[in-house]
Write an enzyme that holds these catalytic residues in place. Structure first.
Site, PDB file in Angstrom:
ATOM      1  N   ASN A   9       0.864  -1.176   0.000  1.00  7.70           N
ATOM      2  CA  ASN A   9       0.000   0.000   0.000  1.00  7.70           C
ATOM      3  C   ASN A   9       0.903   1.229   0.000  1.00  7.70           C
ATOM      4  O   ASN A   9       1.511   1.559   1.018  1.00  7.70           O
ATOM      5  CB  ASN A   9      -0.887  -0.056   1.261  1.00  7.70           C
ATOM      6  CG  ASN A   9      -1.728   1.193   1.440  1.00  7.70           C
ATOM      7  OD1 ASN A   9      -1.787   2.047   0.559  1.00  7.70           O
ATOM      8  ND2 ASN A   9      -2.390   1.296   2.592  1.00  7.70           N
ATOM      9  N   LYS A  11       0.104   4.245  -0.254  1.00  6.16           N
ATOM     10  CA  LYS A  11      -0.551   5.410   0.364  1.00  6.16           C
ATOM     11  C   LYS A  11      -0.348   6.661  -0.519  1.00  6.16           C
ATOM     12  O   LYS A  11      -0.316   6.547  -1.732  1.00  6.16           O
ATOM     13  CB  LYS A  11      -0.056   5.608   1.803  1.00  6.16           C
ATOM     14  CG  LYS A  11      -0.210   4.318   2.622  1.00  6.16           C
ATOM     15  CD  LYS A  11      -0.034   4.502   4.103  1.00  6.16           C
ATOM     16  CE  LYS A  11      -0.219   3.161   4.793  1.00  6.16           C
ATOM     17  NZ  LYS A  11      -0.129   3.238   6.239  1.00  6.16           N
ATOM     18  N   HIS A  95      -9.575   0.877   4.853  1.00  7.70           N
ATOM     19  CA  HIS A  95      -8.294   1.046   5.566  1.00  7.70           C
ATOM     20  C   HIS A  95      -8.514   1.960   6.776  1.00  7.70           C
ATOM     21  O   HIS A  95      -9.319   2.900   6.716  1.00  7.70           O
ATOM     22  CB  HIS A  95      -7.256   1.648   4.610  1.00  7.70           C
ATOM     23  CG  HIS A  95      -5.882   1.631   5.200  1.00  7.70           C
ATOM     24  ND1 HIS A  95      -5.464   2.588   6.082  1.00  7.70           N
ATOM     25  CD2 HIS A  95      -4.860   0.762   5.067  1.00  7.70           C
ATOM     26  CE1 HIS A  95      -4.221   2.302   6.467  1.00  7.70           C
ATOM     27  NE2 HIS A  95      -3.829   1.200   5.859  1.00  7.70           N
ATOM     28  N   GLU A  97      -6.919   4.356   7.908  1.00  2.00           N
ATOM     29  CA  GLU A  97      -6.719   5.783   7.652  1.00  2.00           C
ATOM     30  C   GLU A  97      -7.953   6.391   6.982  1.00  2.00           C
ATOM     31  O   GLU A  97      -8.278   7.557   7.204  1.00  2.00           O
ATOM     32  CB  GLU A  97      -5.450   5.989   6.800  1.00  2.00           C
ATOM     33  CG  GLU A  97      -4.201   5.744   7.649  1.00  2.00           C
ATOM     34  CD  GLU A  97      -2.988   5.258   6.888  1.00  2.00           C
ATOM     35  OE1 GLU A  97      -2.946   5.334   5.659  1.00  2.00           O
ATOM     36  OE2 GLU A  97      -2.057   4.755   7.561  1.00  2.00           O
ATOM     37  N   GLU A 167      -5.362  -5.416  10.520  1.00  2.00           N
ATOM     38  CA  GLU A 167      -4.344  -4.380  10.745  1.00  2.00           C
ATOM     39  C   GLU A 167      -4.628  -3.670  12.059  1.00  2.00           C
ATOM     40  O   GLU A 167      -5.436  -2.718  12.093  1.00  2.00           O
ATOM     41  CB  GLU A 167      -4.379  -3.361   9.609  1.00  2.00           C
ATOM     42  CG  GLU A 167      -4.073  -3.946   8.247  1.00  2.00           C
ATOM     43  CD  GLU A 167      -3.505  -2.880   7.316  1.00  2.00           C
ATOM     44  OE1 GLU A 167      -2.358  -3.035   6.903  1.00  2.00           O
ATOM     45  OE2 GLU A 167      -4.194  -1.891   7.053  1.00  2.00           O
ATOM     46  N   GLY A 173       2.421   2.027  10.826  1.00  2.00           N
ATOM     47  CA  GLY A 173       3.342   3.150  10.691  1.00  2.00           C
ATOM     48  C   GLY A 173       4.027   3.533  11.991  1.00  2.00           C
ATOM     49  O   GLY A 173       4.645   4.591  12.082  1.00  2.00           O
ATOM     50  N   SER A 213       3.394  -2.375  10.270  1.00  4.30           N
ATOM     51  CA  SER A 213       4.846  -2.403  10.442  1.00  4.30           C
ATOM     52  C   SER A 213       5.498  -3.738  10.062  1.00  4.30           C
ATOM     53  O   SER A 213       6.434  -4.191  10.727  1.00  4.30           O
ATOM     54  CB  SER A 213       5.219  -2.015  11.887  1.00  4.30           C
ATOM     55  OG  SER A 213       4.799  -0.679  12.162  1.00  4.30           O
TER      56      SER A 213
HETATM   57  P1  PGA Z   1       2.807   0.114   7.656  1.00  4.98           P
HETATM   58  O1  PGA Z   1       1.342   0.300   7.008  1.00  4.98           O
HETATM   59  O2  PGA Z   1       3.360  -1.171   7.069  1.00  4.98           O
HETATM   60  O3  PGA Z   1       3.567   1.314   7.239  1.00  4.98           O
HETATM   61  O4  PGA Z   1       2.618  -0.010   9.124  1.00  4.98           O
HETATM   62  C1  PGA Z   1       0.475  -0.781   6.825  1.00  4.98           C
HETATM   63  C2  PGA Z   1      -0.827  -0.315   6.240  1.00  4.98           C
HETATM   64  O5  PGA Z   1      -1.284   0.789   6.587  1.00  4.98           O
HETATM   65  O6  PGA Z   1      -1.453  -1.021   5.426  1.00  4.98           O
END
Ligand code: PGA
Length: 251
Positions: A9, A11, A95, A97, A167, A173, A213
């Site tokens: 992803n 983003k 997601h 976010e 997740e 992140g 992560s």
């Molecule tokens: P990250 O993000 O690997 O940077 O923690 C995962 C995601 O948001 O799908």
């Protein structure tokens, strides 16, 4: 046996030319991988150019979001068929976010899921609890709410192509990863929930990715858990070398 799926992803990162460069670097590293489903999800503006680079090779392309309507007066939105016609095969839905910053509720995720399935995009539906919710012992209730809300009104047959991504929001992140055992436990809970609501065969066959992560250093231990069928990778997918190492950590 469930086929492993590793998705990146990206983003809101990478301009068109930067995305093309990253896609080329990735392709060079994974051209010989055949037993793993690999997906990258660039921003909308880079989807078409990345699709050209990836062609019919081992890396498929997905979007990070879509609207539920076929078309219409929805300024700034993108419809499923627009994604399909430029070579997109997957779409990330719900997601955390999007839930946190754009007010995406379970019922919106449900509408988008139905629209994605109607156009044969493969949905990657994200679920997961926030830190405070985990601390209050609400992980299972939150995850259950996300899964049940997203799958409302759909049958086991409808859900066959769907991929879930667990997740935990506190791991996204942040550099904090759920331990392989913690993640596996929630995956097992989800499978059990699906068994009760949608029957044994969907629960057995549905693929559940872990996200939060994931890095080359922790990928093998997460991916070796019996209930973890792949990874949804944010930060580490922005570097071709680390993303390819995660792909190669699938045994
Ligand atoms: P990250 O993000 O690997 O940077 O923690 C995962 C995601 O948001 O799908």
């Amino acid at each position: 046996m469930r086929r492993a799926i590793i998705a990146g992803n990206w983003k809101m990162h990478k301009t068109g030319p930067e995305a093309v460069q990253l896609a080329k670097e990735l392709l060079n590293r994974v051209s010989d991988v055949s037993n793993i489903e690999i997906v990258v999800c660039p921003p909308f503006t880079a989807l078409e150019s990345v699709a050209w680079v990836l062609g019919e090779g081992p890396v498929k392309i997905g979007a990070q979001n879509m609207h539920w309507a076929d078309e219409g007066a929805y300024t700034g939105e993108v419809a499923a068929k627009m994604l399909l016609t430029i070579g997109c095969r997957y779409v990330i839905l719900g997601h955390s976010e999007r839930r946190a910053h754009f007010g995406e509720s379970n019922s919106i995720v449900n509408k988008k899921l139905k629209a994605a399935l109607a156009t044969s995009l493969v949905p990657i539906v994200c679920v997961g609890e926030k830190l405070g919710e985990r601390e209050k012992g609400q992980t299972e209730a939150v995850v259950q709410g996300h899964v049940v809300g997203a799958f409302e009104g759909l049958s086991p047959a409808d859900l066959q192509s769907v991929i879930l991504a667990y997740e935990p929001v506190w791991a996204i992140g942040t550099g904090k990863t759920a331990s392989p055992e913690q993640a596996n436990e929630v995956h097992a809970f989800i499978r059990d929930l699906l068994k009760k609501s949608f029957g044994e065969s969907l629960a057995r066959d549905i693929r559940i990715q872990y996200g939060g992560s994931v890095k080359p250093e922790n990928a093998a231990s997460l991916l070796s858990q019996p209930e973890i069928d792949g990874a949804l990778v944010g930060g580490a997918s922005l570097d071709a070398e680390s993303f390819s190492q995660i792909i190669k950590a699938v045994t």
